[in-house]
Design a protein around this motif. Structure first.
Motif, mmCIF file in Angstrom:
data_model
loop_
_atom_site.group_PDB
_atom_site.id
_atom_site.type_symbol
_atom_site.label_atom_id
_atom_site.label_comp_id
_atom_site.label_asym_id
_atom_site.label_seq_id
_atom_site.Cartn_x
_atom_site.Cartn_y
_atom_site.Cartn_z
ATOM 1 N N VAL A 206 0.828 -1.394 -0.360
ATOM 2 C CA VAL A 206 -0.640 -0.086 -0.208
ATOM 3 C C VAL A 206 0.747 1.419 0.208
ATOM 4 C CG1 VAL A 206 -2.202 -1.130 1.110
ATOM 5 C CG2 VAL A 206 -0.442 0.116 2.129
ATOM 6 N N TYR A 207 1.886 1.352 0.996
ATOM 7 C CA TYR A 207 2.591 2.305 0.605
ATOM 8 C C TYR A 207 3.600 2.556 -0.827
ATOM 9 C CZ TYR A 207 1.739 3.494 5.629
ATOM 10 O OH TYR A 207 1.145 3.688 6.928
ATOM 11 N N SER A 208 4.324 1.748 -1.419
ATOM 12 C CA SER A 208 4.630 2.005 -2.427
ATOM 13 C C SER A 208 4.011 2.144 -3.779
ATOM 14 C CB SER A 208 5.538 0.643 -2.774
ATOM 15 O OG SER A 208 4.495 -0.607 -3.018
ATOM 16 N N HIS A 209 2.485 2.041 -3.149
ATOM 17 C CA HIS A 209 1.214 2.229 -3.974
ATOM 18 C C HIS A 209 0.512 4.000 -3.399
ATOM 19 C CE1 HIS A 209 0.984 -1.540 -5.890
ATOM 20 N NE2 HIS A 209 1.092 -1.195 -6.924
ATOM 21 N N GLY A 210 1.307 4.340 -2.984
ATOM 22 C CA GLY A 210 0.726 5.539 -2.830
ATOM 23 C C GLY A 210 -0.022 6.037 -1.223
ATOM 24 N N ALA A 211 0.606 4.977 -0.506
ATOM 25 C CA ALA A 211 -0.577 5.070 1.131
ATOM 26 C C ALA A 211 0.285 6.376 1.639
ATOM 27 C CB ALA A 211 -1.076 4.685 1.900
ATOM 28 N N GLU A 212 -0.163 7.470 2.343
ATOM 29 C CA GLU A 212 0.236 8.830 3.164
ATOM 30 C C GLU A 212 -0.120 7.642 4.591
ATOM 31 O OE1 GLU A 212 -1.862 12.313 2.825
ATOM 32 O OE2 GLU A 212 -3.191 10.562 4.240
ATOM 33 N N GLY A 213 -0.433 7.175 5.088
ATOM 34 C CA GLY A 213 -0.125 6.362 6.178
ATOM 35 C C GLY A 213 -1.694 5.467 6.216
ATOM 36 N N THR A 214 -2.148 4.212 7.179
ATOM 37 C CA THR A 214 -2.857 3.072 7.202
ATOM 38 C C THR A 214 -3.457 3.733 8.062
ATOM 39 O OG1 THR A 214 -1.625 2.149 8.795
ATOM 40 C CG2 THR A 214 -1.588 1.520 5.955
ATOM 41 N N GLY A 215 -5.179 3.887 8.214
ATOM 42 C CA GLY A 215 -6.471 4.072 9.562
ATOM 43 C C GLY A 215 -6.121 3.213 10.701
ATOM 44 N N PHE A 216 -4.933 2.781 10.624
ATOM 45 C CA PHE A 216 -5.006 1.218 11.336
ATOM 46 C C PHE A 216 -4.045 0.231 11.479
ATOM 47 C CE2 PHE A 216 -8.307 -0.274 9.483
ATOM 48 C CZ PHE A 216 -7.887 -1.685 9.033
ATOM 49 N N ALA A 217 -3.286 -0.222 12.587
ATOM 50 C CA ALA A 217 -1.831 -1.282 11.786
ATOM 51 C C ALA A 217 -2.507 -1.970 11.288
ATOM 52 C CB ALA A 217 -1.494 -1.404 12.761
ATOM 53 N N ILE A 218 -2.477 -2.271 9.789
ATOM 54 C CA ILE A 218 -2.730 -3.170 9.193
ATOM 55 C C ILE A 218 -2.529 -4.711 9.797
ATOM 56 C CG2 ILE A 218 -2.056 -4.756 7.531
ATOM 57 C CD1 ILE A 218 -1.233 -1.560 5.402
ATOM 58 N N TRP A 219 -3.199 -5.744 9.247
ATOM 59 C CA TRP A 219 -3.317 -7.066 10.700
ATOM 60 C C TRP A 219 -3.560 -8.337 9.412
ATOM 61 C CZ3 TRP A 219 -7.723 -3.992 13.079
ATOM 62 C CH2 TRP A 219 -8.998 -4.831 12.640
ATOM 63 N N CYS A 220 -2.735 -8.570 9.057
ATOM 64 C CA CYS A 220 -2.294 -10.100 8.719
ATOM 65 C C CYS A 220 -2.938 -11.127 9.330
ATOM 66 C CB CYS A 220 -1.551 -10.236 8.233
ATOM 67 S SG CYS A 220 -1.531 -11.723 7.161
ATOM 68 N N VAL A 221 -3.650 -11.803 10.057
ATOM 69 C CA VAL A 221 -4.086 -12.960 11.181
ATOM 70 C C VAL A 221 -4.309 -14.131 10.954
ATOM 71 C CG1 VAL A 221 -4.598 -11.508 13.764
ATOM 72 C CG2 VAL A 221 -6.502 -11.941 12.171
ATOM 73 N N SER A 222 -4.410 -15.782 11.325
ATOM 74 C CA SER A 222 -4.501 -16.863 10.741
ATOM 75 C C SER A 222 -5.116 -17.710 12.180
ATOM 76 C CB SER A 222 -3.174 -17.334 9.802
ATOM 77 O OG SER A 222 -2.234 -17.547 10.951
ATOM 78 N N GLY A 223 -5.537 -18.922 11.339
ATOM 79 C CA GLY A 223 -6.203 -18.611 12.391
ATOM 80 C C GLY A 223 -7.722 -18.695 13.241
ATOM 81 N N LYS A 224 -6.670 -19.079 14.376
ATOM 82 C CA LYS A 224 -8.281 -19.225 15.349
ATOM 83 C C LYS A 224 -8.158 -17.468 15.566
ATOM 84 C CE LYS A 224 -10.053 -20.449 20.013
ATOM 85 N NZ LYS A 224 -10.268 -18.156 19.751
ATOM 86 N N ALA A 225 -7.102 -17.109 15.754
ATOM 87 C CA ALA A 225 -7.300 -15.282 15.588
ATOM 88 C C ALA A 225 -8.318 -14.467 14.404
ATOM 89 C CB ALA A 225 -5.843 -14.554 15.421
ATOM 90 N N THR A 226 -8.627 -15.523 13.457
ATOM 91 C CA THR A 226 -9.640 -14.665 12.122
ATOM 92 C C THR A 226 -10.832 -14.664 13.022
ATOM 93 O OG1 THR A 226 -9.694 -16.991 11.590
ATOM 94 C CG2 THR A 226 -7.760 -15.644 10.656
ATOM 95 N N ASN A 227 -11.000 -14.983 14.031
ATOM 96 C CA ASN A 227 -12.421 -14.614 14.746
ATOM 97 C C ASN A 227 -12.314 -12.864 15.551
ATOM 98 O OD1 ASN A 227 -11.559 -15.338 17.804
ATOM 99 N ND2 ASN A 227 -12.886 -16.801 17.690
#
Lengths: 387, 387
Positions: A206-227
């Motif tokens: 996202v930053y290399s495509h022109g984002a100036e920031g993110t509305g929250f810390a991007i998360w990538c979660v897997s398994g049980k944490a997806t709930n």
């Protein structure tokens, strides 16, 4: 690409509009608060956002708006803020409470005295009350012992709820960057990576495509944490056969798009597939149901009823869509209890989140209400992505 | 690498220590507040950090600690928090004030009533007062109309100021990741890139080397903006002949290292070189002067006097070092007015920042005070990097 879509004039116009509302309400002014986690209220009028520190704006019924900052952001505010008149107050300093022995501070007392051609402030509206810090609030109360303070968040909410053509263009750009950033990351995320590494790919995307920031810390979660309705990436390793959930809110000129997708590696359990299909159908329903003139609660009830009919009513944490703009989540909310009519110019994050006991899923996209439906700003791979 | 350095036992021990302090002070309990921008207070005792929402902990004089969260982070808190007993309160909800018609909420009233074997709370210490939101504060006051509330930030400050061997290892790891991430980015940043793009390289650098987050949004600013004590990357293009300033705070297990360096492309103006050399000398002096038994203000005065002798006294915004730990900037501060003796186990960010009218510079690194000096956790390329 190198020019802001919003001009100084747009910001000044917003100040004029709220100043008129202040006069219409019979107030002597409003005080608007923002902090680092939620800078929207101040950025809306200034293009300045506080970092480390908090910030405020005083808009009196007559005369110029005044920006209030902490002791360390003077150069930053001078560069970024459209309001050029500012004061430094200790109440807005960063959370670690430094002393700043060498910096001259202003006081609420001196500031309020000069407002409205020296008549001061007797009736003051407060905006940003739900995040306002006690020290700022008490600083104001002590400086205005005779004044009456009112919670007036609604004044700003009714302004921010409807987006101008420029705001819509910015949100569309932010949504496009999210889609491109996700595509970049999707091609790199593999089983065996940690969630941290996967998030790094999303961020670079996202930053290399022109984002100036993110509305929250991007998360990538897997398994049980997806709930988790709200997630945090960890050093857990992503494995085949589990849901991988990516949520990102891309910021452009202070506006945040929201984007959620699911990745899956390897063979999929039928129960997982049923969850994802139910979610995707509920998501498509929401996109179809949101249109001008519709009662927001009707949208929420119909989507909830569908999910409930699939036996997943208990997987629902909140309604099918929420307002979006300078905050990734803002008024109005589409809930079963909502009491408003959807109108052209509103923008929503269609946010389909289902939390089963052992996993969950979210599809999320940003849309604008048009004259007869919604403009979907990004629909990249809104499907089961089985890699 | 895949195990946390801090164990559940470490967190429980911290709770026991503050509970003893509560009893020693004759209090009935403490309430500890944290928000998304400043999660440290709550993470210190739970390993949980609020996202979107705020959070709190109540530690009564007897009995178990209780975590307070907002309505949306239940699954997140259950997964991350060491304190397993939690309640959901509307006062901690996210800044957009959603309604949550379907979620059962708890109240401060019910919670306080049950504390201390039903004796409740009459004397309550408050921690995190400088960021505490008005709605949480008033929620507490309304639930405890007869109680006396005290500002007790000092209780936690005196605990967090001294780091355990495990905390030092974590900070060292965070500092190492910052150095590696910077090296990665340094080899990719070129004139013609935007500050956004350069920041993206920094982010990828630190996240792909194991950062779990950053203490603040990494900034890479260039030209005039380098005189901002606190910066924000923009879409400005980086050019030859101007200072490029990179600041990043890498988070590992909730602890943040701090790292600042300057890059320069092409021929350097002699005045710029003099600024950088003065800064580097002041930086080296600070590293030398910090040692156990030394008066903190003596360090600040000596460094200030040197900078002042170079004719740059007016470029100084704050003292030469600040405490660092779960916050990128925390007590104790090394200022000319400081009144404490530097001791073994303290950790500092040696933060040399000089703001000239048209540019500025910062070199920043994390150190721990040892028995006879400091342990420099990362000294990668602490020099003029002219590419």
């Amino acid at each position: 690409m190198h020019t802001n879509m919003l001009t100084d004039r747009d910001y000044h116009k917003r100040i004029q509009i709220i100043q008129q509302k202040v006069r219409d309400k019979g107030l002597d002014g409003v005080f608007i608060f923002a902090n680092e986690a939620e800078p929207a209220n101040v950025r809306y009028f200034t293009n300045y956002r506080p970092v480390f520190e908090a910030a405020g704006i005083i808009i009196p019924r007559t005369g110029d708006a005044l920006l209030l900052i902490g002791p360390e952001t003077e150069a930053l505010a001078r560069e970024h803020s459209v309001i050029k008149d500012y004061k430094k107050l200790l109440e807005f300093r960063e959370s670690s409470d430094p002393d700043y022995p060498d910096i001259k501070q202003d006081t609420f007392n001196d500031i309020f005295k000069e407002m409205n051609n020296g008549e001061g402030i007797k009736l003051l509206g407060l905006i940003g009350t739900n995040i306002m810090s006690v020290q700022v609030y008490e600083g104001i109360k002590n400086a205005l012992p005779e004044a009456t303070l009112f919670k007036e968040d609604g004044l700003l909410r009714e302004m921010r709820m409807f987006k101008s053509p420029e705001e819509l263009l910015i949100l569309q750009k932010a949504a496009g960057i999210a889609g491109k950033g996700f595509e970049y990351a999707m091609n790199r995320i593999k089983p065996g990576m940690t969630e941290f590494q996967a998030s790094a790919e999303c961020m670079y995307g996202v930053y290399s495509h022109g984002a100036e920031g993110t509305g929250f810390a991007i998360w990538c979660v897997s398994g049980k944490a997806t709930n988790q309705a709200i997630g945090i990436s960890t050093r857990k390793v992503i494995r085949k056969g589990e849901i991988v959930q990516i949520s990102m809110g891309v910021m452009v000129e202070g506006y945040v798009s929201s984007f959620g997708r699911v990745l899956f590696f390897g063979p999929m359990d039928p129960e997982v597939k049923r969850l994802l299909k139910t979610g995707l159908t509920a998501n498509a329903m929401t996109h179809d149901l949101i249109r001008p003139g519709v009662n927001a609660s009707d949208v929420a009830v119909q989507v909830y009823d569908y999910i409930s009919d699939q036996g997943m009513g208990d997987h629902v944490v909140y309604g099918p869509a929420h307002g979006i703009g300078m905050m990734e989540c803002e008024y109005p909310f589409i809930e079963t209890t909502s009491q408003f009519i959807i109108e052209e110019g509103m923008t929503f994050a269609v946010d389909t989140f289902l939390a089963a006991p052992r996993y969950g899923m979210r599809f999320e996209d940003t849309v604008a209400v048009t004259g007869n439906g919604v403009n979907q700003f990004c629909n990249f791979r809104r499907e089961i992505i089985n890699l």
